[in-house]
Design a protein around this motif. Structure first.
Motif, mmCIF file in Angstrom:
data_model
loop_
_atom_site.group_PDB
_atom_site.id
_atom_site.type_symbol
_atom_site.label_atom_id
_atom_site.label_comp_id
_atom_site.label_asym_id
_atom_site.label_seq_id
_atom_site.Cartn_x
_atom_site.Cartn_y
_atom_site.Cartn_z
ATOM 1 N N HIS A 76 33.538 47.371 -29.707
ATOM 2 C CA HIS A 76 33.201 46.359 -30.706
ATOM 3 C C HIS A 76 32.924 46.997 -32.071
ATOM 4 O O HIS A 76 33.182 46.388 -33.116
ATOM 5 N N SER A 77 32.410 48.222 -32.046
ATOM 6 C CA SER A 77 32.047 48.880 -33.307
ATOM 7 C C SER A 77 33.261 49.131 -34.201
ATOM 8 O O SER A 77 33.131 49.166 -35.427
ATOM 9 N N ASN A 137 34.705 44.751 -40.918
ATOM 10 C CA ASN A 137 34.013 43.490 -41.242
ATOM 11 C C ASN A 137 34.380 42.353 -40.294
ATOM 12 O O ASN A 137 34.489 41.191 -40.709
ATOM 13 N N GLY A 138 34.593 42.702 -39.027
ATOM 14 C CA GLY A 138 34.891 41.684 -38.030
ATOM 15 C C GLY A 138 36.332 41.228 -38.006
ATOM 16 O O GLY A 138 36.665 40.282 -37.276
ATOM 17 N N GLN A 178 33.774 46.007 -36.048
ATOM 18 C CA GLN A 178 32.690 45.893 -37.023
ATOM 19 C C GLN A 178 33.001 46.683 -38.288
ATOM 20 O O GLN A 178 32.695 46.248 -39.408
ATOM 21 N N TYR A 199 34.742 39.626 -30.007
ATOM 22 C CA TYR A 199 33.820 39.990 -31.087
ATOM 23 C C TYR A 199 33.276 38.756 -31.797
ATOM 24 O O TYR A 199 32.088 38.664 -32.118
#
Length: 364
Positions: free
Chosen positions: A193-194, A200-201, A197, A225
């Motif tokens: 998931h990082s 910015n998603g 991230q 996410y």
């Protein structure tokens, strides 16, 4: 289905591994990892009862997939005094074993090897538990592969041993290079998931970056996410087309995916939190309907044998299960007993020498 039938599956073919293969701490030879009472017994034997020939046998109390024997033998080869003087009989890693069956028998002078008893118990208990957990869970998947993701669930130095045990159980796909140390291979996986991230998603940008840096690695997009699995799966499928190998769903156990908030007619008896069967069925349907039948579905997050069984009973269209913590649970305890002294029966009440014709002689 009986456990006996569950565990009788083709085992991995292996050969004995020499002591140099395993990462042993040299302090083992100093007794640093042995219980103090074993060390005291060793010293007493040296001073008061030297050269007593004992027979030590190791067993456990369940139907299981044996693992850890090679490491236990390598331990004896490396740290027993005069290991060439020992007599050893053993089963093989990957064997299906029965309750109380002797899996390893060692004969020699007590002071030469008995202080290693507790360490051998621990090796056999951990490795056999993991191998058995993996095999039982694999049988529940109806032939679908497991990705062993136990790196975040235990201490990192255990990864080579845990990976080997998982391999013996049948999980050949594993998360880290260290897990493959004893059987060869490299870790598998694409993105956490990082990574999303960092963009910015933006899942598309994260996947594009992945493809640019790893152009020869199959793309598996992590699609939970934004807690909108179906929307993001279709978005990434339309963008990458045949370059998309799979999507992975790892929805948090306390969250309900956005799909269900706008399709309340799908609510039923099923728990819709986390990764659940209705969500995966709808994901498969939407991908197929949009023209992406080749995109595989990987699920992870809180899976154990029971959850896998539920998914399979409901015909959930899963292609791979990512599993970690449940495969590492220690549920099998081995015991080492001295059962003969100088060739004659001598053991605590309730324990006796158990002949096992399946044992083979071990030569260093």
């Amino acid at each position: 289905m009986s456990k006996e039938k569950t565990l009788k599956k083709e085992k991995v073919n292996i050969t004995r591994r020499p002591s140099q293969t395993f990462n042993f701490d040299e302090k083992i030879g100093e007794g640093y990892f042995s219980a103090s009472y074993f060390l005291k017994a060793k010293h007493i034997a040296e001073q008061k009862r030297p050269k007593q020939w004992v027979t030590m046998q190791f067993f456990q109390k369940k139907q299981a997939i044996l693992c850890g024997v090679d490491e236990a033998i390598a331990l004896l080869q490396r740290f027993a005094r005069n290991p060439e003087g020992l007599k050893i009989w053993a089963l093989n890693d990957g064997d299906v074993i029965s309750p109380f069956e002797s899996v390893l028998i060692v004969e020699g002078f007590y002071e030469d090897f008995a202080y290693l008893e507790g360490i051998i118990d621990g090796i056999l208990s951990r490795c056999t538990s993991i191998a058995t957990n993996v095999r039982e869970t694999l049988n529940a998947t109806n032939g679908k592969p497991i990705i062993f993701m136990g790196d975040r669930n235990d201490y990192f130095t255990l990864q080579p041993t845990d990976g080997y045990a998982a391999y013996i159980g049948g999980a050949t796909m594993q998360a880290t290079d260290a897990m493959h140390q004893y059987q060869g291979g490299t870790g598998v996986g694409t993105m956490p998931h990082s990574l999303i991230q960092l963009f910015n998603g933006n899942l598309i940008q994260a996947c594009e970056a992945y493809m640019q840096v790893y152009p020869n690695s199959p793309l598996t997009a992590l699609v939970d996410y934004n807690n909108d699995v179906i929307t993001d799966s279709l978005k990434v499928a339309k963008h990458f087309g045949e370059k998309l190998y799979a999507v992975r769903v790892d929805t948090s156990a306390n969250m309900v995916d956005r799909y269900f908030l706008t399709h309340q007619e799908t609510f039923g008896q099923e728990d819709l939190r986390g990764v659940n069967v209705p969500l995966i069925k709808q994901l498969r349907h939407q991908l197929d309907q949009a023209g992406f039948p080749w995109v595989k579905i990987v699920v992870s997050g809180g899976f154990n044998q029971q959850k896998v069984q539920h998914f399979e009973q409901q015909n959930a269209p899963v292609d791979y299960y990512g599993i970690g913590a449940s495969l590492l649970k220690i549920s099998i305890d081995f015991t080492g007993d001295c059962v003969r002294l100088n060739g004659k029966a001598q053991a605590k009440a309730g324990r006796r020498y158990r002949v096992n014709p399946r044992l083979s002689t071990v030569h260093f």
